[in-house]
Write a protein that holds these residues in place. Structure first.
Motif: not given
Ligand code: NAP
Ligand code: COA
Length: 289
Positions: A63-71
């Motif tokens: 989840a952290a990887e997806r969140l960092e990438k998106a934001t």
């Protein structure tokens, strides 16, 4: 593998200034999925760095990887069971050594399932109380002692509305969430002079969540519920809760503490499942087991 609803948004409409949470750090239990995943994402879209913590490290890591990438903001994944004080201490230490600060704590970790009181085992009742109520206290106390007592801070608990009118099949969670509402007020009074605000969000039925998958009943039941029981005529979205959390987490609400913000489209004003409906649901559930 993340649930498909735990992907980041393709579009997000800002109601608040996009830097309203800039330079803040939020610690979010249960931030790897569901409502708290979306709160985390919306916080990050407003300039906040985050820590997301739960039992399943792979879930928070991915989840952290997806969140960092998106934001473009930072998100630290941490493994922690809110029932285990030592794991909590370690997780909070990890967060503080990573960011040097925590400004906002969101207590979102929870467990739930539908079950009639007479069929709940003692351990089932205790388990939900331990995750929801003790978990909220354990993490709040650790963050307060390690950081908020000296620097101030902001706590947002995630409660529910099902205890307002004694919803059936939910005595375990209703009792747990009612205690969280009470804790919100107690801690708001005790910690206010240290510059700590403590508030709570009570979501109603929120679409695309594990909570609704477990509690919402089948499609037919849900459609009836939306039509008959929700004054605003729609399910809530996880964005509704995320935006409410921006309000409570930012200075916009700086004179608000000890409140429960109900975000439910008016649902709790309308009477809920009665015992006959509940029995029908239980028969359906039992036939699927
Ligand atoms: P969810 O995705 O299942 O979120 C629950 C989270 O809690 C998961 O990320 C889970 O991660 C974590 N968790 C569970 N037990 C834990 C433990 N012992 N220690 C640490 N983390 C733990 O469900 P949701 O529907 O989005 O619900 C989020 C919050 O909203 C909950 O507080 C829920 O009661 C509240 N709520 C939801 C609704 C709704 O309509 N969905 C309505 C009212 C209130 P791990 O499995 O990795 O630990
Ligand atoms: N109905 C009745 N009892 C249930 C149950 C159900 N659907 N699911 C679990 N239990 C009982 C178990 O039988 C056990 O009791 P026992 O030892 O007397 O048999 C007790 O609850 C603890 O279950 P266990 O699976 O050991 O707990 P856990 O700590 O691994 O998981 C839960 C906690 C049960 C809350 C699990 O559903 C969970 O992890 N939930 C998180 C996600 C979630 O609920 N999201 C929605 C939030 S609204």
């Amino acid at each position: 593998m993340a649930h498909e609803t735990d992907q980041c948004l393709k579009n997000y409409k800002y109601y608040f200034k996009s830097d309203i949470l800039a330079n803040k750090v939020a610690f979010i239990s249960g931030g790897g999925s569901g409502i708290c995943f979306r709160i985390t994402e919306i916080y990050m879209r407003h300039g906040c760095d985050t820590v997301i913590a739960s039992r399943n490290f792979n879930r928070v890591k991915e989840a952290a990887e997806r969140l960092e990438k998106a934001t473009g903001r930072r998100c630290l994944p941490v493994r922690m069971d809110v029932r285990k004080p030592q794991e909590i201490q370690d997780a909070v230490d990890q967060a503080l050594s990573h960011y040097n600060r925590i400004d906002i704590l969101i207590n979102g970790a929870a467990g739930n399932f539908l079950c009639p009181a007479s069929r709940l085992s003692y351990n089932a009742f205790r388990t939900v109380i331990e995750i929801d109520t003790l978990g909220t206290f354990n993490l709040s106390k650790a963050v307060y002692e390690k950081y908020f007592s000296k620097h101030g801070g902001n706590i947002i608990n995630i409660s529910a509305t099902l205890h307002y009118n004694g919803d059936v099949l939910q005595v375990h969670v209703g009792a747990a969430k009612a205690a969280i509402d009470a804790m919100t007020k107690h801690l708001a009074r005790e910690w206010g002079r240290d510059g700590v605000r403590v508030n709570c969000i009570a979501p109603g039925p929120i679409a695309d969540t594990e909570g609704m998958r477990r509690l919402g009943g089948d499609k037919e039941e849900l459609a009836r519920h939306v039509k008959e029981d929700i004054p605003l005529g729609r399910m809530g979205s996880r964005i509704d809760i995320g935006d409410s959390a921006v309000y409570l987490g930012s200075e916009v609400s700086s004179y608000i503490t000890g409140t429960v913000l109900i975000v439910d489209g008016g649902t709790c004003m309308v009477s809920r499942r009665n015992i006959f409906e509940a029995e029908r649901m239980m028969r359906k559930l039992a036939s699927k087991l």
